[in-house]
Write a protein that holds these residues in place. Structure first.
Motif, PDB file in Angstrom:
ATOM      1  N   ASN A 286      -3.943   8.858   1.462  1.00 55.28           N
ATOM      2  CA  ASN A 286      -2.790   8.203   1.822  1.00 55.28           C
ATOM      3  C   ASN A 286      -2.841   6.577   1.688  1.00 55.28           C
ATOM      4  O   ASN A 286      -2.063   6.094   0.863  1.00 55.28           O
ATOM      5  N   LYS A 287      -4.048   6.155   1.941  1.00 56.64           N
ATOM      6  CA  LYS A 287      -4.466   4.841   1.636  1.00 56.64           C
ATOM      7  C   LYS A 287      -4.750   4.259   0.283  1.00 56.64           C
ATOM      8  O   LYS A 287      -4.404   3.528  -0.293  1.00 56.64           O
ATOM      9  N   ASN A 288      -5.250   5.558  -0.396  1.00 49.78           N
ATOM     10  CA  ASN A 288      -5.373   5.002  -1.769  1.00 49.78           C
ATOM     11  C   ASN A 288      -4.280   5.287  -2.652  1.00 49.78           C
ATOM     12  O   ASN A 288      -3.817   4.246  -3.391  1.00 49.78           O
ATOM     13  N   GLU A 289      -3.371   6.052  -2.271  1.00 52.63           N
ATOM     14  CA  GLU A 289      -1.911   5.961  -2.959  1.00 52.63           C
ATOM     15  C   GLU A 289      -0.967   4.918  -2.691  1.00 52.63           C
ATOM     16  O   GLU A 289      -0.516   4.219  -3.417  1.00 52.63           O
ATOM     17  N   PHE A 290      -1.354   4.311  -1.395  1.00 53.49           N
ATOM     18  CA  PHE A 290      -0.589   3.211  -0.849  1.00 53.49           C
ATOM     19  C   PHE A 290      -1.140   1.835  -1.633  1.00 53.49           C
ATOM     20  O   PHE A 290      -0.393   1.223  -2.246  1.00 53.49           O
ATOM     21  N   MET A 291      -2.422   1.929  -1.943  1.00 57.75           N
ATOM     22  CA  MET A 291      -2.997   0.702  -2.554  1.00 57.75           C
ATOM     23  C   MET A 291      -2.708   0.811  -4.008  1.00 57.75           C
ATOM     24  O   MET A 291      -2.359  -0.300  -4.849  1.00 57.75           O
ATOM     25  N   SER A 292      -2.574   1.826  -4.751  1.00 50.88           N
ATOM     26  CA  SER A 292      -2.278   2.288  -6.032  1.00 50.88           C
ATOM     27  C   SER A 292      -0.850   1.733  -6.261  1.00 50.88           C
ATOM     28  O   SER A 292      -0.633   1.049  -7.221  1.00 50.88           O
ATOM     29  N   TRP A 293       0.024   1.968  -5.460  1.00 57.16           N
ATOM     30  CA  TRP A 293       1.353   1.401  -5.523  1.00 57.16           C
ATOM     31  C   TRP A 293       1.453  -0.039  -5.324  1.00 57.16           C
ATOM     32  O   TRP A 293       2.503  -0.648  -6.002  1.00 57.16           O
TER      33      TRP A 293
END
Length: 192
Positions: free
Chosen positions: A7-14
């Motif tokens: 979730n953290k990686n996806e948030f950073m990607s967004w």
């Protein structure tokens, strides 16, 4: 990989994608193009009050282009049509535009008037009458509105510095039923 880390990686990607989009938008608006809302009726019938246009900040300015520029008399931006480029002579005689001795038709000029005795919409003049110059000086433009009876333009405040030009109108995007591209001397209207 744990769910929290995913979730953290996806948030950073967004977040990176959104920030990148904001930076690109800022660069485009600041250096390439900008939306502008037209105020007033000085360019009728080409533009109506509250039309939204896109102004290109990187276009080469040519005769008859519609340009947006910082007003020389108030803290506003104006939109007008370029009539005289540096080195040009400009004259109006019996409602006929004469630039460098060549007569031009002006199909874009609003010729509608409520006064049945109004013979012409643009008074006779020479460039020298309004600016004191025989030709448009280097670094300046002579501009007129398309609605000549109501336009506040170079006949009133003189020549426009090329440095005051924000850019050239390339497209009308609102109202949607009058979506128009301005391509060179051609106007390409897209009907909905």
């Amino acid at each position: 990989m744990k769910k929290e880390e995913k979730n953290k990686n996806e948030f950073m990607s967004w977040l990176v994608a959104i920030l990148f989009g904001i930076v690109i938008s800022f660069i485009c608006r600041e250096f390439l193009f900008s939306p502008i809302v037209v105020k007033g009726a000085s360019m009728v019938p080409t533009y109506e009050n509250k039309d939204v246009i896109i102004v290109s900040k990187i276009s080469e300015i040519n005769r008859f282009d519609h340009i947006v520029f910082k007003s020389p008399v108030e803290d506003e931006y104006y939109i007008k049509r370029v009539i005289g480029l540096p080195g040009d002579t400009v004259e109006m005689k019996e409602d006929i535009l004469i630039v460098n001795g060549v007569e031009y038709e002006e199909p874009y000029v609003n010729r509608e008037t409520d006064n049945p005795f109004q013979r012409r919409v643009t008074e006779n003049f020479t460039l020298e009458d309004y600016t004191g110059e025989k030709t448009v000086p280097e670094g300046y433009l002579f501009v007129l509105g398309d609605n000549r009876l109501t336009s506040f333009d170079s006949r009133h405040y003189g020549l426009i510095s090329i440095d005051a030009v924000l850019g050239e109108s390339k497209m009308r995007i609102y109202p949607f039923n009058h979506f128009t591209f301005y391509w060179g001397e051609e106007e390409v209207e897209v009907k909905s």
